[in-house]
Design an enzyme around this catalytic site. Structure first.
Site, PDB file in Angstrom:
ATOM      1  N   LYS A 205       0.839  -1.202   0.000  1.00 42.08           N
ATOM      2  CA  LYS A 205       0.000   0.000   0.000  1.00 42.08           C
ATOM      3  C   LYS A 205       0.874   1.252   0.000  1.00 42.08           C
ATOM      4  CE  LYS A 205      -1.823  -1.601   3.708  1.00 42.08           C
ATOM      5  NZ  LYS A 205      -2.613  -1.880   4.926  1.00 42.08           N
ATOM      6  N   THR A 237      -7.336  10.550  10.615  1.00 45.28           N
ATOM      7  CA  THR A 237      -8.039   9.418  11.197  1.00 45.28           C
ATOM      8  C   THR A 237      -7.140   8.190  11.202  1.00 45.28           C
ATOM      9  OG1 THR A 237     -10.090   8.135  11.133  1.00 45.28           O
ATOM     10  CG2 THR A 237      -9.083   8.665   9.022  1.00 45.28           C
ATOM     11  N   GLY A 239      -7.380   3.491  11.000  1.00 43.24           N
ATOM     12  CA  GLY A 239      -8.218   2.354  10.643  1.00 43.24           C
ATOM     13  C   GLY A 239      -8.337   2.086   9.155  1.00 43.24           C
ATOM     14  N   THR A 240      -7.602   2.844   8.334  1.00 41.04           N
ATOM     15  CA  THR A 240      -7.704   2.618   6.888  1.00 41.04           C
ATOM     16  C   THR A 240      -7.168   1.242   6.500  1.00 41.04           C
ATOM     17  OG1 THR A 240      -5.606   3.787   6.567  1.00 41.04           O
ATOM     18  CG2 THR A 240      -7.622   5.052   6.265  1.00 41.04           C
ATOM     19  N   GLY A 241      -6.074   0.831   7.120  1.00 44.01           N
ATOM     20  CA  GLY A 241      -5.518  -0.492   6.814  1.00 44.01           C
ATOM     21  C   GLY A 241      -6.447  -1.615   7.240  1.00 44.01           C
ATOM     22  N   CYS A 242      -7.043  -1.474   8.413  1.00 40.91           N
ATOM     23  CA  CYS A 242      -8.008  -2.468   8.902  1.00 40.91           C
ATOM     24  C   CYS A 242      -9.204  -2.555   7.960  1.00 40.91           C
ATOM     25  CB  CYS A 242      -8.497  -2.101  10.303  1.00 40.91           C
ATOM     26  SG  CYS A 242      -7.205  -1.902  11.536  1.00 40.91           S
TER      27      CYS A 242
END
Length: 300
Positions: A205, A237, A239-242
């Protein structure tokens, strides 16, 4: 009982029968795919199992959880992390795998060598052939460590060999052994080396690279496939990877191909960021969070 009362009772019974029939019909026709996330709990609900469950639900998948740790955090700040015992991690995976038809799995925060090893061994013991997406969570978005320093090797030797897909970001790639990634060329070099070394598909990514687009590269079967979307700026923010890995897992659970699952997941996570939520905070300027309510808006 007069005629009016009798009619009312008859109508009530008819409505009850109709509702019961509808409930039975809906229950018998339910065929929603099931996905399991093995990850940590985020108290702010923007990352971890909370983000995974929101993503699964938005994309039409029923989510199961095996909790590996509890994290007291907000975006950019981890206050405390407490791992769950390895016995409890194993018990959660076993009871779920033995009772639900799990169609895909993912891992997120695994905290320690012991938990990584337990997850890998439990999957092996279950003789599971279920697709597994490994998101090698090492540090939080704000830079706080989330994995014991001696645990990276356990990822590479025990869990990666079981993975269908590994999804490191650029920082995690360096911690997994890549040289510093500064541009597209070095990104391609690292991804090819990882595919050769770990013998499975790699989604590297590139959201941390400079540029107008967030470009991710899939390395699979000796080829490179690009997934790009406009970079969304001024959003603080986490949590994008999750969310991204959960969306890929949802696609695999629904029977989509790997490339199709990633393409849809890229659209989904980009929409979650672009349509983010924002609140005023008592102690900081803003609190941002991904908005996971965009499942129906993602084109198939």
């Amino acid at each position: 009982m007069n005629g009016s009362a009798t009619g009312a009772v008859a109508l009530q019974n008819k409505q009850h029968t109709l509702i019961s029939h509808q409930i039975k019909h809906r229950t018998s026709s339910t065929n929603i795919p099931i996905a399991l996330t093995i990850a940590g709990s985020d108290s702010s609900a923007g990352a971890g199992i909370q983000a995974d469950l929101k993503t699964f639900s938005a994309l039409g998948v029923y989510g199961l959880t095996a909790v590996t740790g509890v994290v007291a955090e907000i975006p950019a700040k981890v206050s405390r992390l407490e791992p769950v015992s390895v016995e409890m991690v194993r018990a959660q995976i076993e009871v779920l795998a033995k009772n639900f038809p799990i169609a895909a799995m993912k891992t997120g925060l695994l905290c320690s060598r012991a938990i990584i090893s337990t997850v890998a061994q439990t999957i092996l013991d279950l003789r599971s052939k279920t697709p597994l997406v490994v998101d090698p969570v090492i540090t939080a978005t704000g830079g706080d460590p989330l994995l014991e320093s001696d645990a990276v090797d356990t990822y590479t030797t025990e869990l990666f060999p079981l993975a269908t897909l590994i999804t490191p970001n650029l920082d995690e790639a360096v911690q997994l052994g890549a040289d510093k990634i500064r541009d597209r060329k070095s990104m391609e070099h690292a991804g090819k080396e990882f595919e050769r070394k770990f013998k499975t598909a790699i989604l590297l990514k590139g959201g941390h690279l400079a540029g107008n687009d967030a470009v991710d590269l899939l390395f699979v079967n000796g080829k490179v496939v690009e997934f790009a979307a406009p970079f969304v700026r001024d959003v603080a923010t986490h949590g994008t990877g999750c969310t991204y890995s959960a969306a890929i897992t949802a696609g695999l659970a629904a029977g989509r191909s790997l490339e199709d699952s990633i393409a849809r997941a890229k659209k989904f996570v980009t929409a979650c960021i672009a349509n983010h939520l924002r609140w005023k905070s008592n102690v900081r300027k803003n609190i941002d969070a991904l908005n996971h309510s965009f499942g129906d808006a993602i084109a198939d």
